[in-house]
Design a protein around this motif. Structure first.
Motif, PDB file in Angstrom:
ATOM      1  N   UNK A  11      -1.912   8.949 -11.731  1.00 44.26           N
ATOM      2  CA  UNK A  11      -1.977   7.528 -12.069  1.00 44.26           C
ATOM      3  C   UNK A  11      -3.408   6.992 -12.025  1.00 44.26           C
ATOM      4  N   UNK A  12      -4.176   7.372 -11.013  1.00 46.12           N
ATOM      5  CA  UNK A  12      -5.547   6.869 -10.893  1.00 46.12           C
ATOM      6  C   UNK A  12      -6.411   7.350 -12.058  1.00 46.12           C
ATOM      7  N   UNK A  27       0.837  -1.206   0.000  1.00 48.14           N
ATOM      8  CA  UNK A  27       0.000   0.000   0.000  1.00 48.14           C
ATOM      9  C   UNK A  27       0.872   1.257   0.000  1.00 48.14           C
ATOM     10  N   UNK A  28       1.967   1.207   0.746  1.00 44.55           N
ATOM     11  CA  UNK A  28       2.908   2.328   0.771  1.00 44.55           C
ATOM     12  C   UNK A  28       3.486   2.571  -0.624  1.00 44.55           C
ATOM     13  N   UNK A  29       3.795   1.502  -1.322  1.00 46.22           N
ATOM     14  CA  UNK A  29       4.352   1.634  -2.672  1.00 46.22           C
ATOM     15  C   UNK A  29       3.353   2.304  -3.611  1.00 46.22           C
ATOM     16  N   UNK A  30       2.079   1.925  -3.507  1.00 46.49           N
ATOM     17  CA  UNK A  30       1.069   2.579  -4.334  1.00 46.49           C
ATOM     18  C   UNK A  30       0.985   4.068  -3.996  1.00 46.49           C
ATOM     19  N   UNK A  31       0.968   4.377  -2.693  1.00 47.64           N
ATOM     20  CA  UNK A  31       0.883   5.781  -2.272  1.00 47.64           C
ATOM     21  C   UNK A  31       2.097   6.565  -2.764  1.00 47.64           C
ATOM     22  N   UNK A  32       3.271   5.951  -2.677  1.00 45.57           N
ATOM     23  CA  UNK A  32       4.491   6.620  -3.147  1.00 45.57           C
ATOM     24  C   UNK A  32       4.407   6.911  -4.640  1.00 45.57           C
ATOM     25  N   UNK A  33       3.957   5.947  -5.411  1.00 42.89           N
ATOM     26  CA  UNK A  33       3.819   6.159  -6.851  1.00 42.89           C
ATOM     27  C   UNK A  33       2.771   7.233  -7.140  1.00 42.89           C
ATOM     28  N   UNK A  34       1.650   7.145  -6.446  1.00 40.16           N
ATOM     29  CA  UNK A  34       0.545   8.069  -6.712  1.00 40.16           C
ATOM     30  C   UNK A  34       0.867   9.499  -6.305  1.00 40.16           C
ATOM     31  N   UNK A  35       1.492   9.686  -5.163  1.00 31.60           N
ATOM     32  CA  UNK A  35       1.685  11.044  -4.648  1.00 31.60           C
ATOM     33  C   UNK A  35       3.045  11.644  -4.994  1.00 31.60           C
ATOM     34  N   UNK A  93      -1.082   1.513 -16.342  1.00 35.97           N
ATOM     35  CA  UNK A  93      -1.323   0.210 -15.725  1.00 35.97           C
ATOM     36  C   UNK A  93      -0.060  -0.623 -15.665  1.00 35.97           C
ATOM     37  N   UNK A  94       0.738  -0.566 -16.715  1.00 37.23           N
ATOM     38  CA  UNK A  94       2.005  -1.306 -16.742  1.00 37.23           C
ATOM     39  C   UNK A  94       2.956  -0.766 -15.677  1.00 37.23           C
ATOM     40  N   UNK A  95       3.053   0.547 -15.564  1.00 33.63           N
ATOM     41  CA  UNK A  95       3.932   1.136 -14.546  1.00 33.63           C
ATOM     42  C   UNK A  95       3.483   0.742 -13.132  1.00 33.63           C
ATOM     43  N   UNK A  96       2.186   0.786 -12.877  1.00 31.78           N
ATOM     44  CA  UNK A  96       1.676   0.400 -11.560  1.00 31.78           C
ATOM     45  C   UNK A  96       1.916  -1.082 -11.299  1.00 31.78           C
ATOM     46  N   UNK A  97       1.622  -1.909 -12.281  1.00 30.19           N
ATOM     47  CA  UNK A  97       1.841  -3.347 -12.119  1.00 30.19           C
ATOM     48  C   UNK A  97       3.304  -3.690 -11.903  1.00 30.19           C
ATOM     49  N   UNK A  98       4.176  -3.083 -12.698  1.00 28.73           N
ATOM     50  CA  UNK A  98       5.615  -3.342 -12.572  1.00 28.73           C
ATOM     51  C   UNK A  98       6.148  -2.882 -11.220  1.00 28.73           C
ATOM     52  N   UNK A  99       5.705  -1.709 -10.780  1.00 27.10           N
ATOM     53  CA  UNK A  99       6.143  -1.201  -9.483  1.00 27.10           C
ATOM     54  C   UNK A  99       5.672  -2.131  -8.369  1.00 27.10           C
ATOM     55  N   UNK A 100       4.454  -2.632  -8.475  1.00 28.60           N
ATOM     56  CA  UNK A 100       3.919  -3.527  -7.451  1.00 28.60           C
ATOM     57  C   UNK A 100       4.696  -4.838  -7.392  1.00 28.60           C
TER      58      UNK A 100
END
Length: 138
Positions: free
Chosen positions: A106-107, A92-100, A118-125
């Motif tokens: 991103x959303x 969840x922290x990783x998503x928040x870091x990417x988003x903010x 979507x690829x960037x979010x998936x790859x980061x996750x």
């Protein structure tokens, strides 16, 4: 026959860890969907949004990798549960870091079905899941 009995002697522990893993996975799916500003399931099921599917799939794979690391390195069931929750928070922290920080839109981009987002979010996750699992090898 003794080999078979010896082999399945750990079946009870397998079942406990597997059931707890499924429960943690389900909790992750619910919490992740709650934390993200877009509704992944609706985007995927109703709108056939590829970007949402890729991002959410990456999040689930990344969390599963982290859970696998926690299972491999835990000493007992409660230890695994604690590290499973740590893995959930890290994802969840990783998503928040990417988003903010790195991709503030991103959303919105995923809602608009921009596959690159979507690829960037998936790859980061997935990357965070791998790092998460590796860090549990204390």
């Amino acid at each position: 026959m003794d080999a078979v009995i010896t082999s399945i002697s750990g079946l009870g522990n397998f079942a406990l860890y597997f059931l707890l893993s499924i429960a943690l996975f389900f909790v992750f799916k619910l919490v992740y969907a709650f934390v993200t500003p877009h509704d992944e399931w609706k985007l995927v099921k109703e709108h056939r949004n590829t970007a949402a599917a890729i991002g959410f799939a990456g999040a689930m794979i990344g969390f599963s990798i982290a859970l696998a690391g926690a299972v491999s390195n835990s000493e007992f069931l409660l230890d695994y549960l604690v590290w499973g929750v740590v893995a959930l928070v890290a994802q969840l922290f990783a998503f928040a870091l990417l988003r903010f920080t790195f991709m503030p839109k991103i959303a919105e981009r995923i809602t608009n079905d921009e596959v690159s987002a979507g690829i960037m979010l998936g790859a980061m996750s997935v990357a965070v899941g791998l790092l998460n699992a590796a860090c549990m090898t204390y």
